[in-house]
Write an enzyme that holds these catalytic residues in place. Structure first.
Site, PDB file in Angstrom:
ATOM      1  N   ASP A   1       0.875  -1.186   0.102  1.00  0.00           N
ATOM      2  CA  ASP A   1      -0.066   0.105   0.097  1.00  0.00           C
ATOM      3  C   ASP A   1       0.863   1.079   0.174  1.00  0.00           C
ATOM      4  OD1 ASP A   1      -3.123   0.816   1.000  1.00  0.00           O
ATOM      5  OD2 ASP A   1      -1.638   2.240   1.309  1.00  0.00           O
ATOM      6  N   LEU A   2       0.429   1.955  -1.002  1.00  0.00           N
ATOM      7  CA  LEU A   2       1.400   3.407  -0.924  1.00  0.00           C
ATOM      8  C   LEU A   2       1.061   4.389   0.100  1.00  0.00           C
ATOM      9  CD1 LEU A   2       1.654   4.356  -4.798  1.00  0.00           C
ATOM     10  CD2 LEU A   2       2.842   2.644  -3.333  1.00  0.00           C
TER      11      LEU A   2
ATOM     12  N   ASP B   1      -4.191   2.662  -4.747  1.00  0.00           N
ATOM     13  CA  ASP B   1      -3.020   2.668  -4.419  1.00  0.00           C
ATOM     14  C   ASP B   1      -2.352   1.180  -3.932  1.00  0.00           C
ATOM     15  OD1 ASP B   1      -4.069   3.052  -2.245  1.00  0.00           O
ATOM     16  OD2 ASP B   1      -2.766   4.582  -1.397  1.00  0.00           O
TER      17      ASP B   1
END
Ligand code: C2E
Ligand code: CA
Ligand code: CA
Length: 755
Positions: A365-366, A408
């Site tokens: 996960d960004l 994301d």
């Protein structure tokens, strides 16, 4: 040249178009040409047969006429000879009479002679034939040969053609005369008649009457060329006396003609020769060409259509492939999408039913992606996602699957030979690469990643559960701070299970009224009298007893029920407050904690208006971190409305966050609560003392009251009141107390209550 080139190009295009049919078409063409040639040969053979038949027919006709003519002449001469047989002397005396009659009745006879014992004694007409008289036939070799053919010499003989004194040619017909003497018949002599050659030919139809001269080779038939030769003597074949001798060498149709005293052979060929092409040859060729066209053209067209179809199929396949690719891939990053990930996990699950496999999943996960998207726009967000996808792709092997499954969020599936150290190294590499700032149109964007890792090996794997596990690990990684990775573990699993159970319990606890407020007294620093309480939530757990918020508040947050709990606490606090009042204990102020969620709730104010709240009686404690980056309109609007309802605002845990003077001015809270982490060390540390003092000074200058929490000893209390705190809260005075315990506490300390 240009035209030629264009033509060639077109030809090439056509050849290209019909390429699959070239071979079959060539085969068909070869077969048709072969069949055509064969057919043409056959046609020629038939034509030849027909020609031969036609020639034979005409030849038969001519032969029959010739035979009839000669037969008639023989018959005429025989009746003449018969006269002599009866009485030679009588006949001799009347020779001229008979001869004249014979010549009149038979137009072909040119001369008649009589030759007793083969020596001519009479001839008619005498004029011009004087030389004939006295000739002895026996002196002629041809005569002797002919006579010897018939041992009995009874049959007539025909010799010739011979040259006649008048320049024409004729056939010499000899008819033997036998006298009938008692007991025997004796050869008396011969009647000799000259038959005009030309007249014979005309009458038999070998030549036309109109022709003045007989032309060699001309035959009476319209369609044939004829030649005739004498074959009476088997071993002495003569040259043809009629027609072109070459005819005999040109595969003629032959016919042998037998007549009294001779045998002729007739040869005939077609007037145009044998090699004349059949009349229908052109039609046949046209037919073959037509057949070829009828067969080859469709093959050609079919080939073209087949190739077109193949092209269409290829195009269709390509389109299908594209559609399939699109259906399974993220258009922005070209990575696999959620569907493809599911497919792949299903496949791996199926594979694990047959053999043992090892599998690792990274859920990535960004961090801070949303902020970048919000501040720099979607184009920047897209560029970042592409950048991140390239990093991920570059870190894994070709056979590993990288999927983008959400805005994301990414998942990497790594099959085979997966050890913990490999996954660790991979995660560290990804984190370090992602931390490099990215330049987007002059903006240096910084973001990070959190990674949850799950790995497994064995048979009959639940790959979906593995993905869930990676997600759990990711959640943990994020909870522990960003830019880190976390492995899914049994302990985490157990915790998850516990949390799940707690979550279920919280929900049923709300229904069963298990949540209650406890109350921690707040003491006026100047008078040391009760100035208020902070309501703190407790869970009256049916099995585990009284639970503090650290056991359940986090989970309740995840369950999104903290607002509900806040509301329960407020409502119950109000009820308790009126109960205490009924018992004579007046609590000047109740503080309740308000979660950030609740503060953002647009229905908050509505839910408050139904409650009967006296101004200044209720205070809302808002944690300082709520205002950290607060420019939120809803929050500010809610705060204004809350104040308007007569509810005070306090800032909780002050000194741990970053609230600025500006936002303090904007918010205008009634109180600041100094965090207990700052309060605890004030006796020992001058630094913390100074810090607390300056907070108090700021509050003073802005007209904000100061509450110190975590006041554990009376020394703390003394120090804080010296420093200028308004209210004190902590174990030094009381722990959070139940409704009834608080009533007891308040009653026992009646004298201390503020008036
Ligand atoms: P808080 O708002 O800072 O509450 C004060 C906490 O400090 C309470 O813990 C209290 O028991 C504890 N405390 C009081 N005096 C002392 C002391 O002298 N020494 C030490 N070490 N601790 C002291 P509690 O009740 O466990 O609550 C913990 C946190 O849970 C609260 O911190 C608050 O942030 C949250 N909380 C409690 N009740 C509610 C509620 O009804 N709603 C919401 N949203 N949060 C709540
Ligand atoms: Ca509080
Ligand atoms: Ca606090």
């Amino acid at each position: 040249m240009v035209v030629l080139a264009a033509f060639r190009r077109r030809l090439r295009t056509a050849a290209e178009w019909a390429r699959p049919s070239l071979f079959p078409a060539a085969m068909a063409a070869a077969m048709i040409v072969t069949a055509g040639l064969y057919y043409e040969k056959q046609n020629e053979r038939v034509h030849l047969n027909e020609l031969q038949g036609a020639v034979a027919n005409e030849l038969n006709l001519i032969g029959a006429r010739l035979q009839a003519e000669i037969g008639a002449n023989v018959a005429a001469l025989r009746s003449f000879a018969d006269l002599y047989s009866i009485s030679p002397e009588n006949a001799q005396s009347q020779f001229h009479l008979f001869a004249r009659r014979l010549l009149l009745q038979n137009s072909q006879f040119r001369r008649i002679g009589v030759a007793p014992d083969a020596v001519v004694t009479h001839t008619f007409p005498l004029k011009g034939n004087e030389g004939h008289l006295g000739i002895d036939f026996k002196k002629f070799g041809s005569f002797r040969t002919a006579a010897n053919l018939d041992p009995r010499q009874r049959e007539p003989m025909m010799l010739g053609p011979v040259q006649l004194p008048n320049g024409t040619r004729g056939f010499d017909l000899f008819m033997p005369i036998f006298t009938q003497e008692p007991g025997r018949s004796a050869l008396w002599g011969y009647i000799d008649g000259i038959i005009d050659e030309r007249q014979l030919y005309i009458d038999a139809g070998l030549i036309g009457a109109a022709d003045e001269k007989s032309r060699p080779g001309w035959a009476g038939g319209k369609d044939i060329l004829l030649s005739v030769r004498d074959v009476s003597v088997a071993n002495n074949v003569q040259d043809p006396f009629f027609g072109d001798p070459a005819i005999f060498r040109n595969s003629p149709v032959l016919r042998v003609l037998d007549f009294p005293g001779g045998r002729w052979e007739l040869a005939a060929i077609p007037r145009g020769g044998w090699n004349n092409p059949p009349e229908n040859r052109n039609e046949v060729r046209l037919l073959i060409a037509g057949a070829a066209a009828v067969i080859i053209v469709p093959i050609f067209l079919t080939g073209g259509l087949v190739s077109e179809r193949q092209r269409n199929i290829a195009n269709l396949k390509q389109a299908n492939h594209r559609i399939e690719h699109n259906a399974l891939h993220d258009p922005l990053t070209e990575l696999a999408n959620r569907r493809k990930l599911d497919d792949e996990l299903n496949k791996l699950a199926a594979l694990s039913r047959q053999e043992e496999i090892r599998l690792g999943i990274l859920h990535i996960d960004l961090d801070r992606f949303k902020q970048i998207n919000d501040t720099l726009g979607h184009a920047a967000g897209d560029a970042l996602l592409v950048h991140a996808s390239r990093i991920l792709r570059s870190c894994v092997r070709e056979e590993d699957l990288v999927a983008r499954i959400g805005g994301d969020e990414f998942v990497i599936v790594i099959g085979d030979t997966i050890g913990q150290s490999y996954l660790t190294a991979l995660s560290q590499r990804i984190i370090s690469l992602m931390q490099h700032p990215v330049d987007y149109h002059g903006h240096m964007c910084r973001f990070g990643v959190s990674i949850g890792i799950a790995r497994t090996k064995g048979r009959r794997l639940d790959t979906r559960q593995l993905l869930v596990n990676a997600d759990i690990a990711l959640y943990r990684a994020k909870a522990l701070g960003r830019n880190r990775y976390e492995f899914f573990t049994e302990a985490l699993q157990a915790e998850i299970i516990t949390n799940k159970r707690i979550a279920d319990d919280i929900l049923s606890g709300i229904e069963n009224n298990e949540f209650v407020p406890f109350y921690q007294p707040q003491i006026d620093a100047g008078t040391l009298k009760l100035a208020g309480v902070e309501a703190l939530i407790r869970w009256h757990h049916p099995r585990d007893g009284i639970l503090a918020p650290d056991r359940f508040l986090k989970i309740a947050e995840d369950l999104n029920v903290v607002s509900t709990l806040d509301r329960i606490v407020l409502e119950k606090a109000l009820i308790d407050c009126s109960r205490w009042a009924a018992k004579g204990v007046i609590v000047p102020k109740i503080s309740v904690n308000v979660s950030a969620k609740r503060l953002r709730d647009e229905t908050l104010v509505n839910s408050l208006t139904g409650l009967s709240i006296n101004p200044g009686q209720i205070s809302f404690e808002l944690v300082e971190s709520i205002f950290l980056d607060e420019t939120d309109d809803i929050v500010l609007d809610n705060i204004a409305k809350i104040k308007a309802l007569g509810i005070d605002i306090e800032i909780d845990d002050f000194g741990t966050g970053h609230t600025s003077i500006v936002s303090l001015l904007k918010l205008k809270p009634k109180r600041l609560k100094i965090d207990r982490q700052l309060v605890a060390p004030i006796l020992a540390s001058r630094h913390e003392q100074a810090l607390v003092r300056s907070i108090i000074d700021i509050g003073r200058s802005l007209g904000i009251e100061i509450v110190a929490e975590g006041v554990e000893t009376m020394q703390h209390a003394e120090m804080l009141s010296v420093l200028g705190c308004d209210l004190l809260q902590g174990f030094a005075f009381a722990r959070p107390l139940s409704r009834d315990d608080f009533l007891t506490f308040a009653t026992a300390n009646q004298w201390k209550l503020a008036s």
